[in-house]
Write a protein that holds these residues in place. Sequence first.
Motif, PDB file in Angstrom:
ATOM      1  N   UNK A 109       0.829  -1.211   0.000  1.00 41.05           N
ATOM      2  CA  UNK A 109       0.000   0.000   0.000  1.00 41.05           C
ATOM      3  C   UNK A 109       0.864   1.263   0.000  1.00 41.05           C
ATOM      4  N   UNK A 110       2.087   1.156   0.528  1.00 41.41           N
ATOM      5  CA  UNK A 110       2.957   2.337   0.524  1.00 41.41           C
ATOM      6  C   UNK A 110       3.381   2.736  -0.888  1.00 41.41           C
ATOM      7  N   UNK A 204      10.794  -4.570  -5.038  1.00 43.43           N
ATOM      8  CA  UNK A 204      11.374  -3.294  -5.418  1.00 43.43           C
ATOM      9  C   UNK A 204      10.884  -2.847  -6.794  1.00 43.43           C
ATOM     10  N   UNK A 205      10.898  -3.732  -7.785  1.00 38.45           N
ATOM     11  CA  UNK A 205      10.623  -3.268  -9.157  1.00 38.45           C
ATOM     12  C   UNK A 205       9.155  -2.958  -9.374  1.00 38.45           C
ATOM     13  N   UNK A 207       7.184  -2.396  -6.248  1.00 37.10           N
ATOM     14  CA  UNK A 207       6.676  -1.936  -4.957  1.00 37.10           C
ATOM     15  C   UNK A 207       7.288  -0.668  -4.402  1.00 37.10           C
ATOM     16  N   UNK A 208       8.177  -0.025  -5.167  1.00 35.19           N
ATOM     17  CA  UNK A 208       8.797   1.197  -4.649  1.00 35.19           C
ATOM     18  C   UNK A 208       7.735   2.275  -4.395  1.00 35.19           C
ATOM     19  N   UNK A 209       8.026   3.172  -3.486  1.00 37.69           N
ATOM     20  CA  UNK A 209       7.138   4.307  -3.205  1.00 37.69           C
ATOM     21  C   UNK A 209       6.760   5.010  -4.513  1.00 37.69           C
TER      22      UNK A 209
ATOM     23  N   UNK B  79       0.646  -2.752   7.841  1.00 38.49           N
ATOM     24  CA  UNK B  79       0.556  -2.107   6.540  1.00 38.49           C
ATOM     25  C   UNK B  79       1.187  -2.955   5.448  1.00 38.49           C
ATOM     26  N   UNK B  80       2.327  -3.559   5.767  1.00 40.83           N
ATOM     27  CA  UNK B  80       2.926  -4.482   4.797  1.00 40.83           C
ATOM     28  C   UNK B  80       3.780  -5.524   5.517  1.00 40.83           C
ATOM     29  N   UNK B 104      13.409  -8.590  -2.248  1.00 36.84           N
ATOM     30  CA  UNK B 104      12.259  -8.790  -1.364  1.00 36.84           C
ATOM     31  C   UNK B 104      10.975  -9.057  -2.146  1.00 36.84           C
ATOM     32  N   UNK B 106       6.482  -8.953  -1.172  1.00 36.70           N
ATOM     33  CA  UNK B 106       5.494  -8.739  -0.110  1.00 36.70           C
ATOM     34  C   UNK B 106       4.606  -9.974   0.064  1.00 36.70           C
ATOM     35  N   UNK B 143      11.889   6.854   6.070  1.00 36.04           N
ATOM     36  CA  UNK B 143      12.398   6.681   4.710  1.00 36.04           C
ATOM     37  C   UNK B 143      13.860   7.088   4.742  1.00 36.04           C
ATOM     38  N   UNK B 263      13.855   2.761  -0.896  1.00 36.68           N
ATOM     39  CA  UNK B 263      12.845   2.807  -1.959  1.00 36.68           C
ATOM     40  C   UNK B 263      11.427   2.672  -1.428  1.00 36.68           C
ATOM     41  N   UNK B 264      11.257   2.301  -0.141  1.00 33.25           N
ATOM     42  CA  UNK B 264       9.921   2.032   0.383  1.00 33.25           C
ATOM     43  C   UNK B 264       9.807   2.577   1.799  1.00 33.25           C
ATOM     44  N   UNK B 265       8.796   3.388   2.046  1.00 30.68           N
ATOM     45  CA  UNK B 265       8.609   3.967   3.371  1.00 30.68           C
ATOM     46  C   UNK B 265       8.232   2.882   4.376  1.00 30.68           C
ATOM     47  N   UNK B 267       6.597   1.789   7.876  1.00 33.47           N
ATOM     48  CA  UNK B 267       5.544   2.310   8.748  1.00 33.47           C
ATOM     49  C   UNK B 267       5.491   1.492  10.038  1.00 33.47           C
TER      50      UNK B 267
END
Lengths: 316, 316
Positions: A109-110, A204-205, A207-209, B79-80, B104, B106, B143, B263-265, B267
């Motif tokens: 979701x991020x 990463x590819x 799911x990045x922000x 959240x994840x 990684x 999810x 981040x 690359x990903x916040x 939470x």
Amino acid sequence: MKIGTAAIDGRERVVVLLDDPGDLAVLLPATLPGVGELAADWPRWRPRVEEAVERAGAEGVAAEPMDDLTWLPPVPRPGKVVCVALNNSANKDRIMSGPEHPATFPKPTTSLVGHQQPIRIRPEYGRVHPEPELAVVIGRGGRDIAREDALDHVFGYTIINDLTSPTMRAEDTFHYRAIHPDPERPGDATAIRYVDTWVSYPGRYKGADTFGPIGPWIVTRDEVPDPHDLTIQCTHQGRVVTKDSTANLKHKVADVLSFLSSYSTLEPGDIIAMGTALKPSGAGSAVQNVDLATLGGPISVSITGIGELSNPVELG
Amino acid sequence: MKIGTAAIDGRERVVVLLDDPGDLAVLLPATLPGVGELAADWPRWRPRVEEAVERAGAEGVAAEPMDDLTWLPPVPRPGKVVCVALNNSANKDRIMSGPEHPATFPKPTTSLVGHQQPIRIRPEYGRVHPEPELAVVIGRGGRDIAREDALDHVFGYTIINDLTSPTMRAEDTFHYRAIHPDPERPGDATAIRYVDTWVSYPGRYKGADTFGPIGPWIVTRDEVPDPHDLTIQCTHQGRVVTKDSTANLKHKVADVLSFLSSYSTLEPGDIIAMGTALKPSGAGSAVQNVDLATLGGPISVSITGIGELSNPVELG
């Protein structure tokens, strides 16, 4: 009804687009719950939402021009975002082997951002291309949903741009020897053999922000009589990159929801991205050639009857 | 402190394990928030949680035997959930090519189940094996977290069993010709070439319902001085399958959090699964040989100083 979420003074507020003119949005009272909760029991909530919109009109509450709003993802924090992979009939001649059923991956979701929010691309991401997709928003949840009942579980439809970095995909692919049991020594728990395997990891590819622009809003199911009769178009810097039809999706919405719910519980507000519209436009191009990391934005996706999702790109 | 979540009369309640005897749990008053919110600002909440536990003792409120509780995932709806792939030094000689950084994927929150809750395996899933892992629970989010600050963002540690179906992994792998730009015609947006690619999608083989047993509880960071000095053991039907040390994780907790946050916040309440303990036990076996779909359960994972996560298996 077109319903979405905007940030007003730092708070999430549900907004409903007026039918006429369609570029004005009414803020719902903060006493009503968020879109995810409304979706969970829409038959119960819909009259209260309609009443709130009417009351705002009668009381002369000013509607907001949609371009003035700070759009959030229509469901700001869905329980999960599930994307169907390689689901376009245009892919057929490119696939040497793969499953007959829908294959999926989750996006965190991020990674979601709303309409007009910037896509942020860093140099180390390499190439980043758009993937224009129809997204289904789940209303009533469930498990083991029959194909013929599946559309009853749809709250509505929205647009997602499933941004993808092929550079990071290549980097995050392992070629390795997976451990499998040795079929020639079935009773022996210590007997293993190695099987040459390629495994790619999408954290990463995919799911990045900011890799999941979504919105601007949800169009409720009653206004989309056939989700497989929609034109989907991707426009980069005003130039049409792809124009396709959701008729070309190999696995249809009802099939995907039914299969998905055979192993994963669907919850209200869950987002199911149906797969990429890939057919090159008349101009002759491909979404994979639109490298946002070098070309910048804006990148837009429109679907007939739903709207247009557009996002600028910030590099660095 | 050991802190988790249980279902009491259909409601989620935060529970704290007593230090002595350790198998008794105190229910926190429902006025305190859930574990995810406590984790977000633990320095502020910790005194109030400790006070509630003391008050319960002083008032003679009966503590519950831990085996009588219906355990939920310690953070019921993170959240994840991000899992690090192939992160054990025992993998080294099996990897022909792969990234130097943590890769990684999810897992959806709907895949999580608590301690003692059944793992449900259907015939069409094929083989399903356990993957015993240390899991990090994020406290303060962020981040671009520097490596040297990363452990400050850890709320605590728990245990996850990252169940995996190699059958579904093989089924959900595509061998296809990916569309790439043609490097010999760099200026031409219509110029593409096909690149032979293997891509696997983890939505089903890692994300099916009940494929994420987690818990029983979280041990807060202050009680785990070194997350890379823990023995992790996987036991199937009472027989030790794997015994390994978190010292063998290639990418360490601080490295993973720092890279992931580039690359990903992150939470509060996010779960980061650190990768599988793979070293075969002295008895000589491998987690991949423990096919829960044919052998059934229970399957247990223990980590020194944290506890033991155990789950029965229901087939069909």
